[in-house]
Write a protein that holds these residues in place. Structure first.
Motif, PDB file in Angstrom:
ATOM      1  N   GLN A   5       4.950   2.899  -9.967  1.00 42.59           N
ATOM      2  CA  GLN A   5       5.899   4.006  -9.891  1.00 42.59           C
ATOM      3  C   GLN A   5       5.783   4.741  -8.557  1.00 42.59           C
ATOM      4  N   ILE A   6       4.546   4.932  -8.103  1.00 37.13           N
ATOM      5  CA  ILE A   6       4.332   5.590  -6.810  1.00 37.13           C
ATOM      6  C   ILE A   6       4.914   4.742  -5.687  1.00 37.13           C
ATOM      7  N   GLU A   7       4.723   3.441  -5.757  1.00 40.28           N
ATOM      8  CA  GLU A   7       5.297   2.542  -4.746  1.00 40.28           C
ATOM      9  C   GLU A   7       6.815   2.681  -4.699  1.00 40.28           C
ATOM     10  N   CYS A  25      11.157  -3.744  -2.647  1.00 39.51           N
ATOM     11  CA  CYS A  25      10.107  -3.869  -3.667  1.00 39.51           C
ATOM     12  C   CYS A  25      10.284  -5.114  -4.537  1.00 39.51           C
ATOM     13  N   PHE A  26      11.348  -5.883  -4.270  1.00 42.02           N
ATOM     14  CA  PHE A  26      11.619  -7.138  -4.983  1.00 42.02           C
ATOM     15  C   PHE A  26      11.804  -6.922  -6.485  1.00 42.02           C
ATOM     16  N   VAL A  27      12.539  -5.865  -6.830  1.00 34.63           N
ATOM     17  CA  VAL A  27      12.898  -5.611  -8.227  1.00 34.63           C
ATOM     18  C   VAL A  27      14.380  -5.261  -8.264  1.00 34.63           C
ATOM     19  N   THR A  28      14.945  -5.222  -9.463  1.00 34.23           N
ATOM     20  CA  THR A  28      16.345  -4.824  -9.590  1.00 34.23           C
ATOM     21  C   THR A  28      16.448  -3.319  -9.437  1.00 34.23           C
ATOM     22  N   GLN A  29      17.630  -2.876  -9.027  1.00 25.59           N
ATOM     23  CA  GLN A  29      17.814  -1.438  -8.842  1.00 25.59           C
ATOM     24  C   GLN A  29      17.695  -0.662 -10.161  1.00 25.59           C
ATOM     25  N   PRO A  30      18.229  -1.168 -11.278  1.00 25.57           N
ATOM     26  CA  PRO A  30      18.045  -0.445 -12.541  1.00 25.57           C
ATOM     27  C   PRO A  30      16.580  -0.299 -12.936  1.00 25.57           C
ATOM     28  N   THR A  31      15.775  -1.343 -12.705  1.00 24.89           N
ATOM     29  CA  THR A  31      14.350  -1.275 -13.036  1.00 24.89           C
ATOM     30  C   THR A  31      13.660  -0.195 -12.224  1.00 24.89           C
ATOM     31  N   LEU A  32      13.929  -0.173 -10.921  1.00 28.76           N
ATOM     32  CA  LEU A  32      13.311   0.832 -10.050  1.00 28.76           C
ATOM     33  C   LEU A  32      13.744   2.233 -10.469  1.00 28.76           C
ATOM     34  N   SER A  33      15.036   2.413 -10.704  1.00 32.58           N
ATOM     35  CA  SER A  33      15.542   3.732 -11.093  1.00 32.58           C
ATOM     36  C   SER A  33      14.925   4.200 -12.407  1.00 32.58           C
ATOM     37  N   MET A  34      14.789   3.297 -13.362  1.00 34.27           N
ATOM     38  CA  MET A  34      14.229   3.655 -14.662  1.00 34.27           C
ATOM     39  C   MET A  34      12.781   4.107 -14.529  1.00 34.27           C
ATOM     40  N   GLN A  35      12.000   3.403 -13.719  1.00 34.21           N
ATOM     41  CA  GLN A  35      10.594   3.759 -13.548  1.00 34.21           C
ATOM     42  C   GLN A  35      10.437   5.112 -12.860  1.00 34.21           C
ATOM     43  N   ILE A  36      11.291   5.391 -11.876  1.00 29.73           N
ATOM     44  CA  ILE A  36      11.220   6.688 -11.212  1.00 29.73           C
ATOM     45  C   ILE A  36      11.644   7.797 -12.166  1.00 29.73           C
ATOM     46  N   GLN A  37      12.671   7.526 -12.980  1.00 29.25           N
ATOM     47  CA  GLN A  37      13.115   8.509 -13.967  1.00 29.25           C
ATOM     48  C   GLN A  37      11.993   8.803 -14.965  1.00 29.25           C
ATOM     49  N   LYS A  38      11.283   7.774 -15.400  1.00 20.21           N
ATOM     50  CA  LYS A  38      10.164   7.960 -16.336  1.00 20.21           C
ATOM     51  C   LYS A  38       9.074   8.824 -15.705  1.00 20.21           C
ATOM     52  N   GLU A  42       7.820  12.446 -16.935  1.00 16.43           N
ATOM     53  CA  GLU A  42       6.404  12.666 -17.232  1.00 16.43           C
ATOM     54  C   GLU A  42       5.857  13.877 -16.488  1.00 16.43           C
ATOM     55  N   LEU A  43       6.265  14.013 -15.210  1.00 17.59           N
ATOM     56  CA  LEU A  43       5.760  15.118 -14.396  1.00 17.59           C
ATOM     57  C   LEU A  43       6.521  16.414 -14.660  1.00 17.59           C
ATOM     58  N   GLY A  44       7.726  16.310 -15.195  1.00 21.86           N
ATOM     59  CA  GLY A  44       8.529  17.497 -15.469  1.00 21.86           C
ATOM     60  C   GLY A  44       9.161  18.084 -14.222  1.00 21.86           C
ATOM     61  N   VAL A  45       9.367  17.253 -13.192  1.00 17.33           N
ATOM     62  CA  VAL A  45       9.996  17.716 -11.948  1.00 17.33           C
ATOM     63  C   VAL A  45      10.975  16.666 -11.464  1.00 17.33           C
ATOM     64  N   ARG A  46      11.880  17.070 -10.595  1.00 16.42           N
ATOM     65  CA  ARG A  46      12.799  16.132  -9.958  1.00 16.42           C
ATOM     66  C   ARG A  46      12.286  15.822  -8.557  1.00 16.42           C
ATOM     67  N   ILE A  47      12.087  14.539  -8.283  1.00 16.35           N
ATOM     68  CA  ILE A  47      11.598  14.116  -6.973  1.00 16.35           C
ATOM     69  C   ILE A  47      12.762  13.923  -6.010  1.00 16.35           C
ATOM     70  N   PHE A  48      13.883  13.429  -6.533  1.00 14.45           N
ATOM     71  CA  PHE A  48      15.052  13.141  -5.695  1.00 14.45           C
ATOM     72  C   PHE A  48      16.275  13.892  -6.201  1.00 14.45           C
ATOM     73  N   ASP A  49      17.115  14.319  -5.244  1.00 17.96           N
ATOM     74  CA  ASP A  49      18.407  14.913  -5.562  1.00 17.96           C
ATOM     75  C   ASP A  49      19.442  13.795  -5.466  1.00 17.96           C
ATOM     76  N   ARG A  50      19.853  13.263  -6.597  1.00 18.38           N
ATOM     77  CA  ARG A  50      20.750  12.110  -6.626  1.00 18.38           C
ATOM     78  C   ARG A  50      22.203  12.472  -6.356  1.00 18.38           C
ATOM     79  N   ASN A  51      22.505  13.764  -6.258  1.00 13.83           N
ATOM     80  CA  ASN A  51      23.878  14.187  -6.017  1.00 13.83           C
ATOM     81  C   ASN A  51      24.254  14.162  -4.540  1.00 13.83           C
TER      82      ASN A  51
END
Length: 320
Positions: A5-7, A25-38, A42-51
């Motif tokens: 997830q950190i990667e 990272c050699f993964v699909t975009q949905p997989t990467l997005s899902m892991q970052i969302q998780k 878990e942390l209770g914060v937003r890391i990225f502003d997707r808007n």
């Protein structure tokens, strides 16, 4: 929280795109997005502003990404410890060099390095200094060979050698009648320079700073080049003069050598170093690079002497 997830988070911060990060990272975009969302949940914060486009990092995200880079470096340190203990180094090493150094070092380095260290895949490329600094901070390359000091925080410098600058003159230049030259012999209205962005250009301008001030905004040249070899050719075909790093003259013919003049003391030199980012840990491979590069330069360049002056890279201004 996982290392994966950190990667993913660091990759998105680096490439400012979920799609580009997923490809790296050699993964699909949905997989990467899902892991970052998780991770965000878990942390209770937003890391990225997707808007925002391109995607933006939140204030809290900046802190998390910075710590994430440290965490990934520490994970890499585990592999470094194992390889050091087992005396077996391997893997891919991403390496860059500035264009004024690369032609004189990379051909010999790539030829010799692959023979001595077949388990290390050296991926080499040419980049300008500003590109290198950005690539190091984004962890896109592991190390680079360039002119220093950079005076950049979070960048570590390992000086290797000191390369003298020499004047290269056409037959009609008055300075060719002298045995040695001074910065006053650099005539700015007849000099051939590198393009903006090359640190060597700044160093040469700093060398003749007094003449620059005397020009009072006059155009000091007719053409700018992207490489040192073109500068030499312009002098030979069109007259005038240029300043070259000494390694670029190693294979000169006897006739070409007669058109070289060294500077009076203190000789102007550039410090050439291997540089890494502040979190770099793969010191075993870096040491092998240092050793191999030093074998490619004359012994006299390996020590900085009192009769030499290291030219500055920064603060060079030339308005035309």
């Amino acid at each position: 929280m996982t290392i994966t997830q950190i990667e993913y988070v660091v990759a998105v911060a680096t490439y400012k795109s979920f799609v580009a990060a997923a490809e790296k990272c050699f993964v699909t975009q949905p997989t990467l997005s899902m892991q970052i969302q998780k991770l965000e949940d878990e942390l209770g914060v937003r890391i990225f502003d997707r808007n925002k486009h391109p995607i933006a990092i939140t204030e809290m995200g900046e802190l998390i990404v910075a710590q994430g880079r440290v965490a990934l470096a520490e994970c890499e340190r585990i592999n470094e410890i194992i390889q050091t203990q087992q005396k077996a180094i391997s893997g891919v090493f991403r390496f860059a060099a500035i264009p004024t150094v690369a032609p004189n070092i990379l051909p010999g380095l790539l030829e010799n390095y692959s023979k001595k260290y077949p388990s290390i895949k050296l991926h080499a490329s040419e980049m300008e200094t500003n590109q290198i600094i950005l690539a190091l901070r984004n962890n896109e390359i592991d190390a680079a060979l360039l002119s220093t000091p950079l005076e950049e925080k979070d960048i570590k410098e390992y000086p290797l050698f000191y390369e003298t600058f020499v004047g290269y003159f056409s037959e009609k230049e008055p300075a060719l009648k002298k045995r040695t030259i001074t910065p006053d012999d650099i005539v700015l209205d007849r000099i051939w320079l590198l393009n903006e962005g090359h640190c060597m250009r700044n160093q040469i301008i700093n060398l003749c700073s007094e003449q620059v001030q005397k020009m009072q905004g006059e155009r000091p040249y007719r053409y700018e080049s992207s490489n040192v070899e073109t500068l030499r050719r312009m002098v030979e075909k069109n007259g005038g003069m240029t300043v070259l790093p000494e390694l670029a003259t190693i294979e000169f013919s006897e006739d070409q050598i007669e058109h070289i003049r060294y500077f009076e003391e203190p000789e102007p030199v550039r410090e050439v170093s291997l540089v890494t980012n502040g979190h770099f840990v793969r010191m075993s491979i870096l040491q092998t690079l240092m050793d191999e590069i030093l074998l490619l330069v004359p012994e006299k360049m390996r020590v900085q002497k009192k009769n030499r002056k290291v030219l500055r890279i920064q603060s060079a201004k030339l308005h035309i």
